[in-house]
Scaffold this active site. Structure first.
Site, PDB file in Angstrom:
ATOM      1  CG  ASP A 200      -1.766   7.644   0.485  1.00 45.28           C
ATOM      2  OD1 ASP A 200      -0.890   8.504   0.369  1.00 45.28           O
ATOM      3  OD2 ASP A 200      -2.608   7.401  -0.402  1.00 45.28           O
TER       4      ASP A 200
ATOM      5  CG  ASP B  94      -1.859   2.138   6.576  1.00 39.69           C
ATOM      6  OD1 ASP B  94      -2.418   3.091   7.147  1.00 39.69           O
ATOM      7  OD2 ASP B  94      -1.966   1.935   5.352  1.00 39.69           O
TER       8      ASP B  94
ATOM      9  CG  ASP C 186      -1.642   1.243   1.470  1.00 44.37           C
ATOM     10  OD1 ASP C 186      -2.363   1.675   0.556  1.00 44.37           O
ATOM     11  OD2 ASP C 186      -1.502   1.827   2.560  1.00 44.37           O
TER      12      ASP C 186
END
EC number: 3.1.3.18
Length: 252
Positions: A15, A192, A13
């Site tokens: 961001d 995250d 991922d």
């Protein structure tokens, strides 16, 4: 940890995983809200809205701003504002403004998290294939990776406009695995947020959840990734590579 034994590639991922993009995103959101004479949200609040792509970010920003404006006007004894423009149209307008402003501030408002550049370099040098999967609008992705000097590490990059279904749908992860020439079980996905872990589970990829990201203010452990790490460079020993402590520090 057994799921990490036969890994041939790693997808990430963006961001909240590789980069702290909240300063730039929050600045663009607030400028767009201000242009529509709506209350501005601030970075701490915008962080809780990140993760589902720009359209959902705009929906969340507009919903909050309209409610905040109504509350403020009521407190001041003023009547509510008549909404002549439907919410859907306001979201569209807000998105156009956001895209314009984010294009101006994205690079200066985005920073690599600690240990990201050196760890990506070590993973790439080891022969592992690397991919990127983000819900961020595609036009912003490549310039951002280039400005951070990490584009060179990725064989495949999938942005939010490159697929019909964004994460948590498995489509983008399955596409990356296919383009990397491996099965989902051979591709580790690192993220995250619950969107990342849900997408990995749906695709059949082993997953790593990082504790330092955004994730709507909730602990990544609640999403039950296969492995949880506090630091990005913990990936190295997990994949059989030496753990380097000589890493760069996030430049604020």
């Amino acid at each position: 940890m057994n799921k990490l034994q036969n890994i041939r590639g790693v997808a990430f991922d963006l961001d909240g995983t590789l980069v702290d993009s909240a300063p730039g995103l929050a600045a663009a959101v607030d400028m767009a809200l201000y242009a529509l004479e709506l209350p501005v949200a601030g970075e701490e609040r915008v962080i809780t809205w990140i993760g589902n792509g720009a359209d959902v970010l705009m929906e969340r920003a507009l919903t909050w701003a309209r409610q905040e404006r109504a509350t403020l006007r009521k407190t001041m004894g003023k009547p509510p504002v008549d909404e002549d423009i439907p919410a859907e149209e306001q979201v569209r307008i807000l998105r156009k403004l956001f895209d314009r402003y984010y294009g101006e501030v994205a690079e200066e408002g985005t920073f690599l998290f600690p240990h990201v550049a050196d760890t990506l370099g070590a993973l790439h040098a080891s022969g592992l294939s690397l991919g990127l999967v983000t819900n961020k609008p595609t036009p912003f992705v490549a310039p951002l990776l280039e400005s951070l000097d990490i584009a060179k590490y990725f064989s495949v990059v999938i942005g939010g406009d490159d697929v019909q279904n964004k994460k948590p749908h498995p489509e983008p992860l399955l596409l990356v695995a296919s383009r990397l020439g491996m099965t989902p079980e051979q591709m580790l996905f690192v993220g995250d947020s619950r969107n990342d872990i849900q997408a990995a589970k749906a695709a059949g990829c082993p997953s790593v959840g990082l504790t330092y990201g955004y994730n709507y203010g909730e602990a990544i452990a609640l999403s039950e990734p296969d492995v949880i790490y506090d630091s990005f460079n913990d990936l190295l020993p997990a994949l059989g590579l030496p753990h380097s402590d000589n890493q760069e520090i996030k430049n604020d």
